[in-house]
Motif scaffolding. Structure first.
Motif, PDB file in Angstrom:
ATOM      1  N   UNK A 114       0.893  -9.051   8.783  1.00  0.00           N
ATOM      2  CA  UNK A 114       0.532 -10.355   8.255  1.00  0.00           C
ATOM      3  C   UNK A 114      -1.179 -10.561   8.436  1.00  0.00           C
ATOM      4  N   UNK A 115      -1.650 -10.200   9.397  1.00  0.00           N
ATOM      5  CA  UNK A 115      -3.002 -10.253   9.588  1.00  0.00           C
ATOM      6  C   UNK A 115      -3.837  -9.497  10.696  1.00  0.00           C
ATOM      7  N   UNK A 117      -2.084  -2.657   5.116  1.00  0.00           N
ATOM      8  CA  UNK A 117      -2.090  -3.766   4.025  1.00  0.00           C
ATOM      9  C   UNK A 117      -1.862  -5.075   4.807  1.00  0.00           C
ATOM     10  N   UNK A 118      -2.774  -6.028   4.640  1.00  0.00           N
ATOM     11  CA  UNK A 118      -2.529  -7.387   5.194  1.00  0.00           C
ATOM     12  C   UNK A 118      -1.711  -8.258   4.253  1.00  0.00           C
ATOM     13  N   UNK A 151      -1.278 -11.404   4.334  1.00  0.00           N
ATOM     14  CA  UNK A 151      -1.887 -12.887   4.057  1.00  0.00           C
ATOM     15  C   UNK A 151      -2.522 -13.116   2.755  1.00  0.00           C
ATOM     16  N   UNK A 152      -2.657 -12.188   1.776  1.00  0.00           N
ATOM     17  CA  UNK A 152      -3.345 -12.630   0.682  1.00  0.00           C
ATOM     18  C   UNK A 152      -2.522 -13.449  -0.312  1.00  0.00           C
ATOM     19  N   UNK A 190      -2.914 -14.256  -3.195  1.00  0.00           N
ATOM     20  CA  UNK A 190      -2.806 -13.887  -4.586  1.00  0.00           C
ATOM     21  C   UNK A 190      -1.758 -12.978  -5.146  1.00  0.00           C
ATOM     22  N   UNK A 202       5.034  -7.237  -4.064  1.00  0.00           N
ATOM     23  CA  UNK A 202       4.382  -6.023  -4.707  1.00  0.00           C
ATOM     24  C   UNK A 202       3.721  -5.265  -3.892  1.00  0.00           C
ATOM     25  N   UNK A 206       6.979   2.555 -12.004  1.00  0.00           N
ATOM     26  CA  UNK A 206       5.705   2.753 -11.281  1.00  0.00           C
ATOM     27  C   UNK A 206       5.198   3.780 -11.037  1.00  0.00           C
ATOM     28  N   UNK A 257     -10.615  -6.777   7.934  1.00  0.00           N
ATOM     29  CA  UNK A 257      -9.561  -7.579   6.976  1.00  0.00           C
ATOM     30  C   UNK A 257     -10.234  -7.833   5.761  1.00  0.00           C
ATOM     31  N   UNK A 276     -10.087  -4.859   3.418  1.00  0.00           N
ATOM     32  CA  UNK A 276      -8.908  -4.669   2.840  1.00  0.00           C
ATOM     33  C   UNK A 276      -8.745  -5.564   1.738  1.00  0.00           C
ATOM     34  N   UNK A 277      -8.879  -7.102   1.665  1.00  0.00           N
ATOM     35  CA  UNK A 277      -9.133  -7.769   0.745  1.00  0.00           C
ATOM     36  C   UNK A 277      -9.931  -7.496  -0.396  1.00  0.00           C
TER      37      UNK A 277
END
Lengths: 335, 335
Positions: A76-77, A104-105, A107-108, A110, A115, B55, B88, B91-92
């Motif tokens: 998540x984070x 992969x976090x 908590x994005x 968007x 996905x 995919x 973090x 990653x974002x």
DNA sequence: CTGAAAGCGCTTACAG
DNA sequence: CTGAAAGCGCTTACAG
């Protein structure tokens, strides 16, 4: 050495040519199978690999095998102390088995988590590590993808998926028993509202076993801020418990901040025991007595579960170990 | 939807067949080039993709392109708060550009960092993000690999490589000036022994500019424990400074623990300002006044540098911003 | 024990 | 604007 890779990089064909064998033989040597290779031929190949500075192209291998030597890690984070340490342990465990970690976090805002999972799968990961709470839909997706996967560090068993976790109930019970041993009778619990958080049950069981009344129960998010707010609620409510079991170090640290701000002394006014055993629990004042999760062993077990999947879903449970420090009222020890 | 991928997964050929075009056209549509496709054909392809739940296989793409849509992130230890937050942010930033992050902690003693770098490269990463201090040999390796790379969050410019960082000197100067503004004259610096840590220079420059004598200079590792030990040295040395600039939040938090243990009050006995602006600095008591690094902007810049590499090595510098809280003696504000 | 060859699923010059 | 085909670098049945 650097010269060879300056132009086009070295491929299996180059190695084969140099060693005077076919590319198949090079594969057999490098993968230690599926065919046997004569010792001398093997030496020649290994020599060629060394001389040419050859490195297999992982993308080609992944395409051919249908799976890359990588695990996806959904968290998540990764910033919260517990998950940061979990990521580190998982990186270690994966690398020990020759795998890399795609982090992969979730908590994005968007991007939908489903996905992100699909994206990971399209990268041909050999397994998915889930250090996050999944919705029913996301969980269904993971199951339908038929990819090795394991849930780690969550509240307990996740139906239908492999899991690795700790016995929250027992850990909490031991923690509360310790507080009772200090002579505290009014013991609160601060944790999440998740009804499957067994720490809450461990807390109430320990109190019941000691024939003590249930203390205050505060639900708050798993974050520093959540802990801070819970601490403030406690202070402002006027009915301060004598001790608190916090569901995570992070919550406890947030409470400590609130207590510090309001002049509430720990452990003199209120004692604290928390859960997780992160490094940050050891660098606050007073240091936190905390139920440590054996992260590295859990991470190793999770990776193992991905590499050698058993038949049905399994759940491996470890036990937390109480680490005594000053926040509960224990005397200072060597850190 | 799940049915289609149950057996063999959907490939480009399936999409092409369904849409009644060649696989090339599917590629043109999905990659938006290199050839144009008639609008109606495009619609048909997109429909087929949707219906079949197609995919692309990233491994196949990586093999064909010679580069995967992934970045490698080399970090010494993702658990320390600053680097956890940096991971973090990276990653974002990477996900925003459609890339995944392969994370590698370099603190594994069993494996040489250069091996880890080579491994990353063999996985066909499209760029390397270095959030770590490299030896000269490792740096030479990275340069010889001729892969887009960028150094982030280190002491300053790394010769020969792209870099993203903050103006440590200016940030430290502003921090020390703030302490001077509080009326403190005896100001110590606690940081690393790295002679290229500009924070130390900023500290001494600010003191010199105010015609104040240089305070104590303590070198200690960048860790909680390092901060704790420095704090203890200060307490036991008997010559307590009136204020301290700590080179990182983590060091400051470790010092806070030592001070708490020894009953030294912050900011009454000694004021503290630190560097980084991590979340953890906001959840200690007293809260830390700290020079914040604009992590997300730095991460975006780093990713941008990998995607659109400029000619020679470049260095992008951001400025830190002082966040005022209680540890320096400022009055409490709304958190 | 070794080799020639098909196949993994993409991309993209090349030819229409 | 579209298609047939070669090529990316591996793995592994298949045939010797």
């Amino acid at each position: 050495m650097a010269d060879e890779r300056r132009s086009r990089s070295v491929t299996r064909a180059d190695v084969a040519r140099y060693a005077g064998v076919s590319t198949a033989v090079v594969s057999y040597v490098l993968n230690d199978g599926p065919k046997r290779v004569a010792p001398l031929t093997k030496e020649r190949v290994l020599d060629a690999v060394r001389v040419l500075g050859y490195r297999p192209n992982a993308a080609a291998r992944a395409l051919s095998m249908g799976s890359a030597d990588m695990f996806g890690l959904l968290v998540h984070d990764n910033r919260s102390p517990f998950f940061a340490e979990l990521c580190h342990a998982l990186d270690q465990a994966s690398a020990d088995r020759g795998r890399s970690l795609l982090i992969v976090n979730s908590d994005r805002t968007q991007v939908a988590t489903s996905e992100q999972i699909r994206d990971l799968v399209s990268r041909q990961i050999g397994g998915l590590i889930i250090a996050d709470v999944l919705t029913a839909g996301e969980q269904g997706l993971v199951e339908s993808l038929r990819i090795p996967s394991v849930v780690i560090g969550q509240f307990g068993e996740t139906e239908g998926l492999h899991g690795v976790g700790v016995d929250f109930c027992a850990g909490a019970r031991v923690a509360v028993e310790h507080l009772i041993g200090h002579g505290y009778h009014d013991i609160a619990f601060v944790g999440s509202a998740a009804r499957y958080d067994e720490r809450e049950r461990g807390w109430s069981e320990a109190l019941a076993a000691a024939r003590l009344p249930l203390g205050q129960l505060l639900h708050t998010p798993f974050s520093y801020q959540g802990g801070y707010e819970a601490g403030m609620r406690l202070v402002q409510g006027g009915r301060m418990p004598r001790a608190v079991l916090a569901a995570s170090d992070q919550i406890a640290i947030g409470m400590l901040t609130a207590f510090g701000e309001r002049g509430v002394r720990v452990p003199d006014d209120v004692a604290i025991v928390s859960f997780d055993g992160t490094v940050s629990a050891d660098y606050v004042w007073p240091r936190l007595t905390t139920a440590m999760q054996p992260l590295q062993r859990m991470a190793d077990a999770a990776v193992q579960a991905l590499i050698e999947p058993t038949e049905g879903p399994s759940y491996q449970e470890f036990s937390a170990q109480l680490r005594l420090r000053e926040s509960c009222g224990c005397p200072p020890a060597g850190s």
